[in-house]
Write an enzyme that holds these catalytic residues in place. Structure first.
Site, PDB file in Angstrom:
ATOM      1  N   LYS A   1      -6.791  -5.054  -3.394  1.00 53.87           N
ATOM      2  CA  LYS A   1      -7.773  -5.579  -2.081  1.00 53.87           C
ATOM      3  C   LYS A   1      -8.806  -4.458  -1.565  1.00 53.87           C
ATOM      4  O   LYS A   1      -8.589  -3.612  -1.792  1.00 53.87           O
ATOM      5  CB  LYS A   1      -6.761  -5.458  -0.780  1.00 53.87           C
TER       6      LYS A   1
ATOM      7  N   CYS B   1      -1.607  -2.568   7.658  1.00 57.24           N
ATOM      8  CA  CYS B   1      -2.130  -3.434   6.694  1.00 57.24           C
ATOM      9  C   CYS B   1      -0.193  -4.179   6.404  1.00 57.24           C
ATOM     10  O   CYS B   1      -0.514  -5.093   5.832  1.00 57.24           O
ATOM     11  CB  CYS B   1      -1.504  -2.852   5.261  1.00 57.24           C
TER      12      CYS B   1
ATOM     13  N   ASP C   1       1.244  -1.014  -0.242  1.00 58.57           N
ATOM     14  CA  ASP C   1      -0.176  -0.093   0.164  1.00 58.57           C
ATOM     15  C   ASP C   1       0.814   1.519   0.230  1.00 58.57           C
ATOM     16  O   ASP C   1       0.273   2.496   0.660  1.00 58.57           O
ATOM     17  CB  ASP C   1      -0.895  -0.481   0.930  1.00 58.57           C
TER      18      ASP C   1
END
Length: 197
Positions: free
Chosen positions: A105, A144, A19
């Site tokens: 995602k 994450c 990310d």
């Protein structure tokens, strides 16, 4: 901790970037403090993995409008990483190679996920390339990255946590260090990007 130990890259290794998106960098909708500092060490690793012909994977939040994680729907976060917007894109400073595998995602309105494995084909993609060990860096340490590392270890990948290539949100002081301690306790090996070659 073995951050100063030299580790040789080899067949079966892959680099996983979590990310690293504009909205998580300074000035973004959900900026991680000093989040841009992960880019230099990650670029260093992208180059090294390329030299060895090893694969690079990159996860990204790719949210629809009105995603359940947004405050407007009772979630904890401001709207961020809306699919096909600048905020969801990888920063131009990140030297992702052309062959990098991008994993999106949290792409449906009513399901949130922090792990790059949950609800994606990341595990299958890694198995296709016979990946056994993952070097993981990105954002954010306490969300994450933590959840992706948890799942990687559950799936029996060996994990190298690249300490100089992660940064934490720190909703509560100390969240980042607690996340690192948990990942190490679960079996992740903390390393420095400069010690992978």
């Amino acid at each position: 901790m073995e951050q100063n130990k030299h580790i040789a890259l080899r067949a079966g290794d892959a680099l996983l970037l979590v990310d690293v998106q504009n909205d998580f960098l300074p000035g973004g909708a959900l900026a991680v403090p000093h989040g841009d500092e992960v880019i230099v060490p990650l670029n260093r690793l992208i180059e090294r993995f390329g030299v060895h012909g090893l694969p690079v994977y990159a996860t990204r939040d790719w949210h629809p409008v009105g995603h359940c994680s947004f405050r407007e729907r009772g979630g904890p976060w401001p709207p961020h990483c809306l699919a096909d917007t600048r905020g969801a894109r990888f920063p131009t400073q990140l030297a992702l190679p052309e062959g990098a595998v991008v994993i999106s995602k949290a792409t449906t309105p009513d399901k949130d996920t922090y792990s790059g494995f949950e609800g994606t084909d990341l595990d299958e993609r890694l198995r296709e390339r016979s990946v056994q060990r993952l070097a993981i860096g990105g954002l954010a340490t306490d969300y994450c990255v933590l959840n992706t590392v948890r799942d990687a270890l559950k799936l029996r990948y060996r994990v190298l946590l690249v300490r100089d290539a992660i940064r934490a949100v720190e909703v509560h002081a100390g969240d980042g260090e607690r996340a690192i301690a948990e990942m190490e306790a679960r079996g992740a090996l903390s390393v420095d990007s400069g010690n992978l070659a």
